[in-house]
Write a protein that holds these residues in place. Structure first.
Motif, PDB file in Angstrom:
ATOM      1  N   GLY A  12       0.821  -1.214   0.000  1.00 14.26           N
ATOM      2  CA  GLY A  12       0.000   0.000   0.000  1.00 14.26           C
ATOM      3  C   GLY A  12       0.852   1.258   0.000  1.00 14.26           C
ATOM      4  N   LEU A  13       1.923   1.249   0.775  1.00 15.81           N
ATOM      5  CA  LEU A  13       2.819   2.415   0.813  1.00 15.81           C
ATOM      6  C   LEU A  13       3.431   2.678  -0.562  1.00 15.81           C
ATOM      7  CD1 LEU A  13       4.641   1.792   4.222  1.00 15.81           C
ATOM      8  CD2 LEU A  13       2.994   3.615   3.712  1.00 15.81           C
ATOM      9  N   LEU A  14       3.878   1.614  -1.221  1.00 11.94           N
ATOM     10  CA  LEU A  14       4.474   1.776  -2.552  1.00 11.94           C
ATOM     11  C   LEU A  14       3.441   2.247  -3.578  1.00 11.94           C
ATOM     12  CD1 LEU A  14       6.803  -1.356  -2.647  1.00 11.94           C
ATOM     13  CD2 LEU A  14       7.494   1.047  -2.458  1.00 11.94           C
ATOM     14  N   LEU A  15       2.247   1.684  -3.505  1.00 12.91           N
ATOM     15  CA  LEU A  15       1.187   2.094  -4.439  1.00 12.91           C
ATOM     16  C   LEU A  15       0.799   3.556  -4.223  1.00 12.91           C
ATOM     17  CD1 LEU A  15      -0.941  -1.155  -4.303  1.00 12.91           C
ATOM     18  CD2 LEU A  15       0.222  -0.254  -6.332  1.00 12.91           C
ATOM     19  N   ARG A  16       0.744   3.976  -2.967  1.00  9.76           N
ATOM     20  CA  ARG A  16       0.428   5.383  -2.681  1.00  9.76           C
ATOM     21  C   ARG A  16       1.513   6.282  -3.259  1.00  9.76           C
ATOM     22  NH1 ARG A  16       0.642   8.766   2.858  1.00  9.76           N
ATOM     23  NH2 ARG A  16      -0.538  10.568   2.127  1.00  9.76           N
ATOM     24  N   GLN A  17       2.757   5.895  -3.067  1.00 10.93           N
ATOM     25  CA  GLN A  17       3.878   6.673  -3.586  1.00 10.93           C
ATOM     26  C   GLN A  17       3.816   6.753  -5.113  1.00 10.93           C
ATOM     27  OE1 GLN A  17       7.657   5.066  -2.379  1.00 10.93           O
ATOM     28  NE2 GLN A  17       8.747   6.952  -2.818  1.00 10.93           N
ATOM     29  N   ALA A  18       3.329   5.698  -5.756  1.00 13.24           N
ATOM     30  CA  ALA A  18       3.205   5.668  -7.211  1.00 13.24           C
ATOM     31  C   ALA A  18       1.941   6.371  -7.698  1.00 13.24           C
ATOM     32  CB  ALA A  18       3.213   4.219  -7.696  1.00 13.24           C
ATOM     33  N   ALA A  24      -3.874   1.346  -3.288  1.00 18.24           N
ATOM     34  CA  ALA A  24      -3.210   1.455  -1.986  1.00 18.24           C
ATOM     35  C   ALA A  24      -4.229   1.287  -0.870  1.00 18.24           C
ATOM     36  CB  ALA A  24      -2.495   2.794  -1.863  1.00 18.24           C
ATOM     37  N   LEU A  25      -5.377   1.945  -1.010  1.00 22.98           N
ATOM     38  CA  LEU A  25      -6.422   1.851   0.002  1.00 22.98           C
ATOM     39  C   LEU A  25      -6.870   0.404   0.191  1.00 22.98           C
ATOM     40  CD1 LEU A  25      -8.333   3.177   2.009  1.00 22.98           C
ATOM     41  CD2 LEU A  25      -9.902   3.631   0.093  1.00 22.98           C
ATOM     42  N   GLU A  26      -7.030  -0.337  -0.911  1.00 23.89           N
ATOM     43  CA  GLU A  26      -7.435  -1.741  -0.817  1.00 23.89           C
ATOM     44  C   GLU A  26      -6.435  -2.539   0.020  1.00 23.89           C
ATOM     45  OE1 GLU A  26      -8.016  -3.373  -4.748  1.00 23.89           O
ATOM     46  OE2 GLU A  26      -9.296  -1.671  -5.318  1.00 23.89           O
ATOM     47  N   HIS A  27      -5.149  -2.289  -0.186  1.00 20.03           N
ATOM     48  CA  HIS A  27      -4.134  -3.055   0.551  1.00 20.03           C
ATOM     49  C   HIS A  27      -4.059  -2.625   2.018  1.00 20.03           C
ATOM     50  CE1 HIS A  27      -2.544  -5.677  -2.526  1.00 20.03           C
ATOM     51  NE2 HIS A  27      -2.790  -4.691  -3.381  1.00 20.03           N
ATOM     52  N   PHE A  28      -4.231  -1.345   2.286  1.00 22.37           N
ATOM     53  CA  PHE A  28      -4.245  -0.912   3.690  1.00 22.37           C
ATOM     54  C   PHE A  28      -5.457  -1.494   4.420  1.00 22.37           C
ATOM     55  CE2 PHE A  28      -1.832   3.086   2.276  1.00 22.37           C
ATOM     56  CZ  PHE A  28      -0.599   2.531   2.600  1.00 22.37           C
ATOM     57  N   GLU A  29      -6.597  -1.531   3.735  1.00 29.80           N
ATOM     58  CA  GLU A  29      -7.790  -2.115   4.352  1.00 29.80           C
ATOM     59  C   GLU A  29      -7.611  -3.620   4.573  1.00 29.80           C
ATOM     60  OE1 GLU A  29     -10.762  -0.664   1.616  1.00 29.80           O
ATOM     61  OE2 GLU A  29     -11.248   1.025   2.950  1.00 29.80           O
ATOM     62  N   ASP A  37      -5.498  -4.388  15.038  1.00 30.86           N
ATOM     63  CA  ASP A  37      -4.943  -3.528  16.081  1.00 30.86           C
ATOM     64  C   ASP A  37      -3.644  -2.843  15.644  1.00 30.86           C
ATOM     65  OD1 ASP A  37      -3.446  -5.846  16.062  1.00 30.86           O
ATOM     66  OD2 ASP A  37      -3.319  -6.012  18.253  1.00 30.86           O
ATOM     67  N   SER A  38      -3.442  -2.712  14.340  1.00 33.33           N
ATOM     68  CA  SER A  38      -2.246  -2.050  13.822  1.00 33.33           C
ATOM     69  C   SER A  38      -2.474  -0.540  13.717  1.00 33.33           C
ATOM     70  CB  SER A  38      -1.877  -2.593  12.440  1.00 33.33           C
ATOM     71  OG  SER A  38      -0.918  -1.745  11.839  1.00 33.33           O
ATOM     72  N   PRO A  39      -1.807   0.249  14.568  1.00 33.39           N
ATOM     73  CA  PRO A  39      -1.947   1.698  14.441  1.00 33.39           C
ATOM     74  C   PRO A  39      -1.367   2.203  13.122  1.00 33.39           C
ATOM     75  CG  PRO A  39      -0.341   1.146  16.151  1.00 33.39           C
ATOM     76  CD  PRO A  39      -0.956  -0.133  15.677  1.00 33.39           C
ATOM     77  N   GLU A  40      -0.324   1.548  12.625  1.00 31.15           N
ATOM     78  CA  GLU A  40       0.286   1.973  11.364  1.00 31.15           C
ATOM     79  C   GLU A  40      -0.695   1.835  10.201  1.00 31.15           C
ATOM     80  OE1 GLU A  40       4.161   0.997   8.551  1.00 31.15           O
ATOM     81  OE2 GLU A  40       3.945  -0.026  10.468  1.00 31.15           O
ATOM     82  N   ALA A  41      -1.370   0.689  10.123  1.00 29.13           N
ATOM     83  CA  ALA A  41      -2.328   0.475   9.037  1.00 29.13           C
ATOM     84  C   ALA A  41      -3.504   1.445   9.153  1.00 29.13           C
ATOM     85  CB  ALA A  41      -2.819  -0.972   9.040  1.00 29.13           C
ATOM     86  N   ARG A  42      -3.961   1.723  10.375  1.00 27.15           N
ATOM     87  CA  ARG A  42      -5.048   2.695  10.560  1.00 27.15           C
ATOM     88  C   ARG A  42      -4.607   4.080  10.117  1.00 27.15           C
ATOM     89  NH1 ARG A  42      -9.412   0.594  12.417  1.00 27.15           N
ATOM     90  NH2 ARG A  42      -9.280  -1.371  13.513  1.00 27.15           N
ATOM     91  N   ASP A  43      -3.396   4.449  10.478  1.00 29.33           N
ATOM     92  CA  ASP A  43      -2.841   5.733  10.069  1.00 29.33           C
ATOM     93  C   ASP A  43      -2.766   5.820   8.539  1.00 29.33           C
ATOM     94  OD1 ASP A  43      -2.019   8.141  11.179  1.00 29.33           O
ATOM     95  OD2 ASP A  43       0.063   7.518  11.450  1.00 29.33           O
ATOM     96  N   ASN A  44      -2.372   4.717   7.907  1.00 26.95           N
ATOM     97  CA  ASN A  44      -2.234   4.708   6.451  1.00 26.95           C
ATOM     98  C   ASN A  44      -3.583   4.786   5.739  1.00 26.95           C
ATOM     99  OD1 ASN A  44       0.569   4.689   6.484  1.00 26.95           O
ATOM    100  ND2 ASN A  44       0.665   2.465   6.594  1.00 26.95           N
ATOM    101  N   VAL A  45      -4.597   4.102   6.271  1.00 25.66           N
ATOM    102  CA  VAL A  45      -5.946   4.245   5.698  1.00 25.66           C
ATOM    103  C   VAL A  45      -6.372   5.709   5.820  1.00 25.66           C
ATOM    104  CG1 VAL A  45      -8.392   3.657   5.937  1.00 25.66           C
ATOM    105  CG2 VAL A  45      -6.665   1.856   6.074  1.00 25.66           C
ATOM    106  N   GLY A  46      -6.116   6.301   6.984  1.00 29.19           N
ATOM    107  CA  GLY A  46      -6.438   7.708   7.173  1.00 29.19           C
ATOM    108  C   GLY A  46      -5.730   8.600   6.170  1.00 29.19           C
ATOM    109  N   ALA A  47      -4.464   8.317   5.899  1.00 30.20           N
ATOM    110  CA  ALA A  47      -3.701   9.138   4.954  1.00 30.20           C
ATOM    111  C   ALA A  47      -4.296   9.075   3.548  1.00 30.20           C
ATOM    112  CB  ALA A  47      -2.241   8.700   4.944  1.00 30.20           C
ATOM    113  N   ILE A  48      -4.729   7.881   3.147  1.00 31.86           N
ATOM    114  CA  ILE A  48      -5.358   7.746   1.823  1.00 31.86           C
ATOM    115  C   ILE A  48      -6.678   8.515   1.787  1.00 31.86           C
ATOM    116  CG2 ILE A  48      -6.521   6.114   0.279  1.00 31.86           C
ATOM    117  CD1 ILE A  48      -3.550   5.944  -0.042  1.00 31.86           C
TER     118      ILE A  48
END
Length: 180
Positions: A12-18, A24-29, A37-48
């Motif tokens: 997801g991070l790479l797809l967002r960067q591209a 990217a959203l599909e992979h973060f979800e 319970d991953s705060p990183e994945a929640r943060d990344n969904v929020g960023a998208i």
């Protein structure tokens, strides 16, 4: 390995960067379905969601990330950025300051805190944060530009010109400098 949350998160991070936001959203979800319970994945969904202009919805994910890890500087930073987008600058200051308490050398947090302080008319404080950001990362074109704006507003024109010129060195296509 598609069954691991981290693989989905990193893809997801790479797809967002591209610029492939929807993918990217599909992979973060998917990462969240595997590791809720991953705060990183929640943060990344929020960023998208933030990238898609869904600021309020993004804030919910950032808040969830903070509930899972109250020491996550990125979530405080992201909440500050969302609040700034909503013109809630006083609240944004608080979140940027909390991010900086956790991670004092968070360059982008210093820059964005400078931006909201500038909007609030607290120009000398803004200048201090832009300068701090530049001490940490001297080639940060956006901070040079923002410092130039703040200095110009304080009639420190020679210094402002110097920072506009530095911004152009690091980012020659920075349109804002060309229109100042």
């Amino acid at each position: 390995n598609p069954s691991t949350w981290l693989a989905h998160n990193n893809l997801g991070l790479l797809l967002r960067q591209a610029g492939r936001t929807e993918e990217a959203l599909e992979h973060f979800e998917q990462a969240l379905r595997i590791q809720p319970d991953s705060p990183e994945a929640r943060d990344n969904v929020g960023a998208i969601l933030f990238d898609l202009g869904k600021t309020t919805e993004a804030m919910g994910y950032y808040e969830q990330a903070l509930r899972l890890n109250p020491h996550r500087a990125e979530a405080y930073y992201n909440l500050g950025t969302a609040l700034a987008r909503l013109d809630k600058n006083e609240e944004a200051v608080s979140y940027y300051e909390q991010a900086l308490q956790i991670e004092p050398d968070y360059v982008e947090a210093h820059n964005n805190l400078g931006n909201v302080l500038f909007r609030l008319g607290r120009v000398s404080e803004a200048i201090g944060h832009y300068q701090h950001a530049l001490q940490l990362k001297s080639d940060y074109a956006e901070a040079h530009f923002n410092l130039g704006v703040a200095l110009a507003s304080s009639d420190r024109l020679d210094e402002a010109i110097e920072h506009y010129q530095r911004a152009l060195v690091w980012m020659p296509n920075l349109a804002q400098v060309h229109f100042r």
